[in-house]
Design an enzyme around this catalytic site. Structure first.
Site, mmCIF file in Angstrom:
data_model
loop_
_atom_site.group_PDB
_atom_site.id
_atom_site.type_symbol
_atom_site.label_atom_id
_atom_site.label_comp_id
_atom_site.label_asym_id
_atom_site.label_seq_id
_atom_site.Cartn_x
_atom_site.Cartn_y
_atom_site.Cartn_z
ATOM 1 N N GLU A 136 -14.070 9.042 -15.371
ATOM 2 C CA GLU A 136 -13.524 7.936 -15.929
ATOM 3 C C GLU A 136 -14.809 6.966 -16.426
ATOM 4 O O GLU A 136 -14.629 5.762 -16.383
ATOM 5 C CB GLU A 136 -12.505 7.230 -15.427
ATOM 6 C CG GLU A 136 -12.401 7.014 -13.910
ATOM 7 C CD GLU A 136 -11.099 6.596 -13.301
ATOM 8 O OE1 GLU A 136 -10.581 5.615 -14.003
ATOM 9 O OE2 GLU A 136 -10.641 7.265 -12.465
ATOM 10 N N CYS A 156 -8.214 8.880 -11.997
ATOM 11 C CA CYS A 156 -8.486 9.513 -10.839
ATOM 12 C C CYS A 156 -7.983 10.984 -10.781
ATOM 13 O O CYS A 156 -8.610 11.937 -10.332
ATOM 14 C CB CYS A 156 -8.205 9.000 -9.840
ATOM 15 S SG CYS A 156 -8.907 7.300 -9.844
ATOM 16 N N HIS A 215 -5.120 11.031 -2.812
ATOM 17 C CA HIS A 215 -6.164 10.082 -3.609
ATOM 18 C C HIS A 215 -6.577 9.078 -2.793
ATOM 19 O O HIS A 215 -5.266 8.210 -2.297
ATOM 20 C CB HIS A 215 -5.631 9.599 -5.056
ATOM 21 C CG HIS A 215 -6.528 8.809 -5.697
ATOM 22 N ND1 HIS A 215 -7.809 8.914 -5.829
ATOM 23 C CD2 HIS A 215 -6.100 7.415 -5.991
ATOM 24 C CE1 HIS A 215 -8.237 7.716 -6.669
ATOM 25 N NE2 HIS A 215 -7.445 6.975 -6.634
ATOM 26 N N ASN A 253 -14.365 4.436 -3.222
ATOM 27 C CA ASN A 253 -13.692 4.995 -4.330
ATOM 28 C C ASN A 253 -14.637 5.734 -5.118
ATOM 29 O O ASN A 253 -15.322 4.998 -5.865
ATOM 30 C CB ASN A 253 -12.718 3.823 -5.166
ATOM 31 C CG ASN A 253 -11.700 4.635 -5.950
ATOM 32 O OD1 ASN A 253 -11.623 5.983 -5.824
ATOM 33 N ND2 ASN A 253 -10.785 4.093 -6.384
HETATM 34 N N1 CAA Z 1 -7.340 -8.574 8.796
HETATM 35 C C1 CAA Z 1 -6.710 -7.559 8.626
HETATM 36 N N2 CAA Z 1 -6.108 -7.288 7.487
HETATM 37 C C2 CAA Z 1 -6.287 -7.878 6.407
HETATM 38 C C3 CAA Z 1 -6.862 -9.245 6.793
HETATM 39 C C4 CAA Z 1 -7.543 -9.538 7.930
HETATM 40 N N3 CAA Z 1 -8.400 -10.581 8.076
HETATM 41 N N4 CAA Z 1 -6.905 -9.871 5.360
HETATM 42 C C5 CAA Z 1 -6.327 -9.112 4.611
HETATM 43 N N5 CAA Z 1 -5.836 -8.129 5.309
HETATM 44 C C6 CAA Z 1 -4.975 -7.094 4.847
HETATM 45 C C7 CAA Z 1 -3.854 -7.440 3.806
HETATM 46 O O1 CAA Z 1 -2.745 -7.778 4.712
HETATM 47 C C8 CAA Z 1 -3.597 -6.373 3.056
HETATM 48 O O2 CAA Z 1 -2.854 -5.255 3.670
HETATM 49 P P1 CAA Z 1 -1.423 -4.622 3.205
HETATM 50 O O3 CAA Z 1 -1.397 -4.626 1.696
HETATM 51 O O4 CAA Z 1 -1.046 -3.644 4.104
HETATM 52 O O5 CAA Z 1 -0.581 -5.970 3.396
HETATM 53 C C9 CAA Z 1 -5.064 -5.720 2.582
HETATM 54 O O6 CAA Z 1 -5.870 -6.354 3.729
HETATM 55 C C10 CAA Z 1 -5.813 -6.031 1.351
HETATM 56 O O7 CAA Z 1 -5.438 -7.608 1.398
HETATM 57 P P2 CAA Z 1 -5.087 -8.331 -0.031
HETATM 58 O O8 CAA Z 1 -4.024 -7.556 -0.621
HETATM 59 O O9 CAA Z 1 -5.253 -9.627 0.018
HETATM 60 O O10 CAA Z 1 -6.382 -7.842 -1.083
HETATM 61 P P3 CAA Z 1 -6.698 -8.104 -2.429
HETATM 62 O O11 CAA Z 1 -5.595 -8.829 -3.217
HETATM 63 O O12 CAA Z 1 -8.069 -8.980 -2.199
HETATM 64 O O13 CAA Z 1 -7.112 -6.911 -3.105
HETATM 65 C C11 CAA Z 1 -6.415 -4.922 -4.281
HETATM 66 C C12 CAA Z 1 -6.392 -5.564 -2.775
HETATM 67 C C13 CAA Z 1 -5.374 -5.554 -5.127
HETATM 68 C C14 CAA Z 1 -5.573 -3.391 -4.030
HETATM 69 C C15 CAA Z 1 -7.804 -4.688 -4.648
HETATM 70 O O14 CAA Z 1 -8.747 -4.128 -3.934
HETATM 71 C C16 CAA Z 1 -7.792 -3.887 -5.966
HETATM 72 O O15 CAA Z 1 -7.521 -4.598 -7.318
HETATM 73 N N6 CAA Z 1 -8.155 -2.615 -5.971
HETATM 74 C C17 CAA Z 1 -8.468 -1.910 -7.105
HETATM 75 C C18 CAA Z 1 -7.192 -1.204 -7.705
HETATM 76 C C19 CAA Z 1 -6.824 -0.257 -6.567
HETATM 77 O O16 CAA Z 1 -7.574 0.499 -5.916
HETATM 78 N N7 CAA Z 1 -5.565 0.083 -6.748
HETATM 79 C C20 CAA Z 1 -4.977 1.308 -5.959
HETATM 80 C C21 CAA Z 1 -3.888 1.963 -6.381
HETATM 81 S S1 CAA Z 1 -4.224 2.462 -8.262
HETATM 82 C C22 CAA Z 1 -5.286 3.927 -7.833
HETATM 83 O O17 CAA Z 1 -5.523 4.506 -6.831
HETATM 84 C C23 CAA Z 1 -6.204 4.273 -8.798
HETATM 85 C C24 CAA Z 1 -7.776 4.091 -8.618
HETATM 86 O O18 CAA Z 1 -8.497 4.522 -7.805
HETATM 87 C C25 CAA Z 1 -8.213 2.719 -9.029
#
Ligand code: CAA
Length: 445
Positions: free
Chosen positions: A83, A120, A244, A328
């Site tokens: 991609e 993916c 994945h 990833n």
């Molecule tokens: N200690 C322990 N855990 C902590 C923490 C700390 N100090 N601070 C945060 N966390 C945890 C949170 O609780 C959360 O866990 P849960 O979801 O189990 O509650 C985790 O860490 C992540 O924290 P946030 O949700 O606050 O993180 P974020 O909002 O900054 O980002 C995300 C998370 C939105 C997934 C971001 O990484 C993102 O946009 N990623 C790209 C999209 C992605 O990968 N999506 C996955 C599905 S799509 C897919 O699979 C296709 C692909 O390859 C992209």
């Protein structure tokens, strides 16, 4: 019926590394445990300035061909899943074939080449294409080279920036394979979704939180669809379940959902009921919200049981070891998870021949696919031949300034020259631009 599946696999990581708790977290003002515990990542792989999706793909394929003693005439198909393509017409597989032809006497002029796109999941779809081509008897005794290659970069400041990565996985698909046989049965969960997309742009537009929900919803549908053709899946039937892995925390969520699904109406649910009650059934609730609340409560309780934790530690955790170190790899990520599990098992001296993997692929946009794989008796030699630990250990560990420079260097909208951080050796490298805007490559001894 002769088995068809993955005969060999090779991994090529980008030559740079970004330490997430040590380098990324302090710059972002975040607790390092957000990355190590929350997302489950310790580092990301990055391409050096002379690396891209072609070099990583060609390097993985070259290693695979050398190790298996393959010549170009043994390969009747080259499919690249990515991609991160940089051309809307000329497929990456032509560049890869061009690279390989500079180091082999033969050529790929009679191989069918293509490029697969569905986020993916495209790597797994390319495995399907290879499987179907062989099963249809169109392969003339040859195998297919399937390569999943990506530079999974996000815009600076995007929430996804912590989950970046870069690398390629090359697989040789053939009859009577040494590594795993692919099942004919498959299940799909597919819907028109806008969770993650790149409308003619390099860096993705992502609705991160929604993408997590879409992943889970499509994966559940795919599992149900798979069971409708293959019969119910039971935890005892599966030795590992590679999913994945955009980041290990995502798989933690998917695993819980899968376990709940495959233990429903089994003796395991009965035994767990003594501790945490039975799983909520929708018909027992007046509203959808009430059912969802009960489900959440059940999942929280399930997570705390020793029974679930043991299953997770044995079946899921080993699939995540490499992902934690590389981030990833989009199309390659589920294939890295498979290797990770088998590598852990090899290191533990386990005998896995004949055991089953349940493989869950996912692509945004969105589609999930589930199929099974049966481990073949050549698996130990195949996995022992990988040098992935050495590759990971040899990566250059970037400072924050290095990271900013290399991100800019790979940004198609920027024109910056960056000195390479590592010295290429025995690999294909990017070698500048040709007169029609094509990329040029050469092999460095
Ligand atoms: N200690 C322990 N855990 C902590 C923490 C700390 N100090 N601070 C945060 N966390 C945890 C949170 O609780 C959360 O866990 P849960 O979801 O189990 O509650 C985790 O860490 C992540 O924290 P946030 O949700 O606050 O993180 P974020 O909002 O900054 O980002 C995300 C998370 C939105 C997934 C971001 O990484 C993102 O946009 N990623 C790209 C999209 C992605 O990968 N999506 C996955 C599905 S799509 C897919 O699979 C296709 C692909 O390859 C992209």
């Amino acid at each position: 019926m002769t088995a068809v599946g993955i005969d060999a696999i090779e991994i090529w990581t980008g030559n740079l590394k970004l330490d997430l708790p040590g380098t990324f977290a302090p710059e972002k003002g975040e607790d390092p445990e957000k990355y190590t515990k929350g997302l489950g990542l310790t580092a990301s792989s990055f391409p050096d300035s002379y690396e891209d999706i072609v070099t990583m793909a060609a390097n993985a394929a070259h290693r695979l061909m050398e190790r298996k003693g393959l010549e170009p005439e043994d390969i009747g198909r080259i499919d690249v899943a990515t991609e991160s393509a940089f051309d809307n017409s000329k497929p990456v597989s032509t560049y890869v074939a061009g690279c390989l032809e500079t180091v082999y006497d033969g050529d790929f002029h009679h191989a069918n080449k293509g490029e697969r796109k569905f986020a993916c999941i495209a790597g797994t779809q390319s495995l399907d294409d290879a499987y179907n081509w062989i099963r249809a008897g169109r392969n003339r005794g040859r195998g297919a080279l399937v390569i999943a290659t990506d530079t999974a970069l996000y815009a600076r400041g995007d929430a996804g920036e912590a989950t970046q990565g870069a690398g390629a996985v090359a697989m040789y698909i053939a009859e009577d394979p040494d590594l795993v046989e692919l099942s004919a049965e498959q299940g799909y969960g597919s819907a028109d979704e806008t969770d993650f997309l790149k409308p003619n742009q390099q860096f993705p537009s992502v609705d991160g939180k929604r993408s997590v929900q879409v992943y889970l919803a499509r994966m559940r549908e795919a599992l149900e669809d798979y069971e409708s053709v293959a019969g119910d899946v039971h935890p005892d039937d599966i030795v590992f379940a590679p999913f994945h892995t955009p980041f290990p925390g995502m798989v933690r969520k998917a695993a819980m959902l899968a376990y709940r699904h495959i233990t429903r109406d089994t003796a395991i649910e009965d035994e767990l009921a003594e501790e945490i009650g039975r799983q909520p059934r929708p018909e027992a609730f007046d509203t959808d919200d009430a059912y969802r609340d009960a489900l959440r409560e059940y999942m929280d309780a399930l997570k705390g049981t020793a029974r679930y934790q043991e299953w997770y530690d044995a079946t899921i955790d080993p699939t995540l070891t490499l992902s934690r170190e590389v981030g990833n790899w989009y199309t390659g990520s589920v294939h890295v998870a498979r290797v990770s599990a088998l590598k852990t098992a090899l290191e533990a001296g386990r005998d896995l021949t004949g055991e089953q993997l349940l493989v869950g692929s996912y692509g945004s946009g969105a589609q999930a696919e589930i199929h099974a794989e049966t481990i073949q008796d050549g698996w130990e030699d195949e996995i022992a031949a990988l040098n992935v630990d050495e590759q990971l250990a040899n990566r250059y560990d970037m400072s924050w300034d290095d990271y900013e420079e290399i991100h800019d260097a790979h940004n198609h909208d920027m024109d910056v020259d960056v000195e390479e951080f590592t010295t290429p050796s025995e690999e294909f490298v990017f070698d500048g631009w040709g007169r029609m805007g094509e990329r040029k490559y050469r092999y460095v001894e």
